[in-house]
Design a protein around this motif. Structure first.
Motif, short mmCIF file in Angstrom:
data_model
loop_
_atom_site.label_atom_id
_atom_site.label_comp_id
_atom_site.label_asym_id
_atom_site.label_seq_id
_atom_site.Cartn_x
_atom_site.Cartn_y
_atom_site.Cartn_z
N PHE A 278 51.43 40.43 42.07
CA PHE A 278 51.11 40.30 43.50
C PHE A 278 49.64 40.66 43.75
CE2 PHE A 278 50.75 42.27 47.73
CZ PHE A 278 51.05 41.16 48.52
N VAL A 279 49.21 41.80 43.22
CA VAL A 279 47.82 42.22 43.43
C VAL A 279 46.86 41.24 42.76
CG1 VAL A 279 46.12 44.04 42.96
CG2 VAL A 279 48.43 44.64 43.68
N THR A 280 47.22 40.75 41.58
CA THR A 280 46.38 39.77 40.90
C THR A 280 46.24 38.50 41.73
OG1 THR A 280 47.04 40.62 38.73
CG2 THR A 280 46.10 38.42 38.79
N CYS A 281 47.33 38.04 42.32
CA CYS A 281 47.29 36.85 43.18
C CYS A 281 46.44 37.09 44.42
CB CYS A 281 48.70 36.44 43.58
SG CYS A 281 49.70 35.77 42.23
N VAL A 282 46.60 38.26 45.03
CA VAL A 282 45.76 38.60 46.19
C VAL A 282 44.29 38.59 45.80
CG1 VAL A 282 45.16 40.41 47.83
CG2 VAL A 282 47.57 39.92 47.36
N GLY A 283 44.00 39.12 44.61
CA GLY A 283 42.62 39.14 44.13
C GLY A 283 42.01 37.76 44.01
N THR A 284 42.83 36.76 43.61
CA THR A 284 42.29 35.41 43.49
C THR A 284 41.88 34.85 44.84
OG1 THR A 284 44.47 34.34 43.69
CG2 THR A 284 43.76 34.98 41.49
N PHE A 285 42.66 35.15 45.88
CA PHE A 285 42.31 34.66 47.22
C PHE A 285 41.08 35.38 47.78
CE2 PHE A 285 46.51 32.85 46.87
CZ PHE A 285 46.37 31.65 47.53
N VAL A 286 40.98 36.67 47.49
CA VAL A 286 39.79 37.41 47.89
C VAL A 286 38.56 36.83 47.21
CG1 VAL A 286 38.62 39.65 47.77
CG2 VAL A 286 41.05 39.54 48.38
N THR A 287 38.71 36.53 45.91
CA THR A 287 37.61 35.92 45.16
C THR A 287 37.19 34.59 45.75
OG1 THR A 287 38.47 36.96 43.14
CG2 THR A 287 36.86 35.19 42.86
N CYS A 288 38.17 33.78 46.12
CA CYS A 288 37.86 32.47 46.71
C CYS A 288 37.07 32.61 48.01
CB CYS A 288 39.14 31.69 46.96
SG CYS A 288 39.93 31.05 45.47
N GLU A 289 37.44 33.56 48.83
CA GLU A 289 36.73 33.76 50.09
C GLU A 289 35.30 34.23 49.86
OE1 GLU A 289 37.64 32.92 53.18
OE2 GLU A 289 39.31 31.97 52.12
N ILE A 290 35.12 35.16 48.94
CA ILE A 290 33.77 35.65 48.63
C ILE A 290 32.94 34.53 48.02
CG2 ILE A 290 32.43 37.29 47.27
CD1 ILE A 290 34.84 39.18 47.40
N LYS A 291 33.58 33.77 47.13
CA LYS A 291 32.90 32.64 46.50
C LYS A 291 32.42 31.63 47.53
CE LYS A 291 35.45 29.42 45.43
NZ LYS A 291 36.01 28.20 46.08
N ASN A 292 33.26 31.32 48.50
CA ASN A 292 32.88 30.37 49.55
C ASN A 292 31.69 30.86 50.36
OD1 ASN A 292 34.93 28.60 48.81
ND2 ASN A 292 36.39 29.44 50.27
N ILE B 16 34.42 41.22 38.62
CA ILE B 16 34.41 42.41 39.46
C ILE B 16 35.70 42.51 40.27
CG2 ILE B 16 33.35 43.44 41.52
CD1 ILE B 16 31.83 44.09 39.02
N VAL B 17 36.11 41.41 40.87
CA VAL B 17 37.35 41.42 41.64
C VAL B 17 38.53 41.72 40.73
CG1 VAL B 17 38.92 40.06 43.07
CG2 VAL B 17 36.45 39.88 43.42
N GLY B 18 38.52 41.15 39.52
CA GLY B 18 39.59 41.41 38.57
C GLY B 18 39.67 42.87 38.18
N MET B 19 38.53 43.52 37.98
CA MET B 19 38.52 44.95 37.64
C MET B 19 39.01 45.80 38.80
SD MET B 19 35.19 45.67 35.23
CE MET B 19 33.97 45.09 36.40
N ILE B 20 38.63 45.42 40.02
CA ILE B 20 39.11 46.14 41.20
C ILE B 20 40.63 45.98 41.33
CG2 ILE B 20 39.06 46.21 43.72
CD1 ILE B 20 36.10 45.44 43.56
N SER B 21 41.13 44.77 41.11
CA SER B 21 42.57 44.53 41.18
C SER B 21 43.31 45.41 40.19
CB SER B 21 42.88 43.05 40.89
OG SER B 21 42.33 42.20 41.86
#
Length: 244
Positions: free
Chosen positions: A102-116, A226-231
């Motif tokens: 769950f946290v890993t999946c949330v991290g991917t969406f956070v990454t997408c928003e930052i990336k955008n 970085i997001v992966g390490m935080i997750s």
């Protein structure tokens, strides 16, 4: 009690070490990555893209481009998993494994928003023709009708252009890949060789097909990492509550 206490101390040490890695990544990692990206932008990106195109490499190995679509097929899966997890969580206690994903999946969406946000902020043109045009650049910016560097030799950074032709930096594929790969790499050591091979082929396919400049790839890998390490640090911090 002594065993439980020892386990708690070990868990606490693990997540403190994980957060220490995050701080190093945000500090030293940012400086090193920024210097590498600048070096690529000024001296490597354009010559490499030209060589790949002129030698015909970017017209080969079309089957490798399936690796470029990692973001496209993982994010829908992640969204479904998050919704299922939320529903199940309301009925039963969460396990460590389910919380991990769950946290890993949330991290991917956070990454997408930052990336955008970064794509809009830097507004970089692509190495080659971008076929997924949201709107025709000839109408929006007729004096800059570039479809990519190797197509007409134009390479620009136009901050806040907010159209597809100016959204190359950073690579979204690498952002999402590393946001997922880092927690999985840390949690499942047996998966490290497949992750390494998948990542290597993905990087090669992005450069070989002239889909991204090398600096785009480095920036995406850093941001996702970085997001992966935080997750993973967040996951470890809850491990003592989720051991069952």
């Amino acid at each position: 009690m002594k065993i439980d206490r020892a386990e708690n101390l070990s868990i606490q040490s693990d997540y403190q070490h994980a957060w220490r890695r995050v701080r190093v990544g945000l500090g030293l990692g940012t400086c090193v990555t920024a210097l590498a990206i600048l070096a690529c932008v000024f001296w490597i990106d354009l010559p490499l893209a030209s060589y790949v195109h002129e030698s015909g490499i970017d017209s080969q190995f079309h089957w490798l481009r399936i690796f470029i679509n990692f973001q496209a097929f993982f994010t829908p899966i992640a969204l479904v998993y998050m919704l299922v997890y939320i529903v199940q969580r309301s009925k039963s206690e969460m396990s460590y494994n389910s919380y991990f994903w769950f946290v890993t999946c949330v991290g991917t969406f956070v990454t997408c928003e930052i990336k955008n946000m970064f794509k809009i902020l830097f507004g970089r043109t692509w190495p080659r023709d971008t076929s997924e045009m949201i709107m025709d650049i000839d109408v929006i910016l007729p004096q800059m009708s570039s479809r990519g560097y190797v197509n007409d030799g134009i390479h620009l950074f136009k901050p806040f252009a907010a159209i597809k032709s100016f959204t190359a930096f950073p690579s979204g594929t690498m952002c999402v890949f590393f946001a997922v790969a880092i927690p999985v790499w840390m949690r499942f050591p047996s998966m490290r060789i497949p992750i390494f091979l998948w990542g290597g082929v993905t990087v090669f396919s992005l450069i070989q097909s002239n889909t991204h400049f090398l600096s785009d790839v480095l920036a995406g890998a850093y941001l996702g990492g970085i997001v992966g390490m935080i997750s993973f640090a967040v996951i470890l911090q809850q491990k003592d509550l989720l051991r069952k």
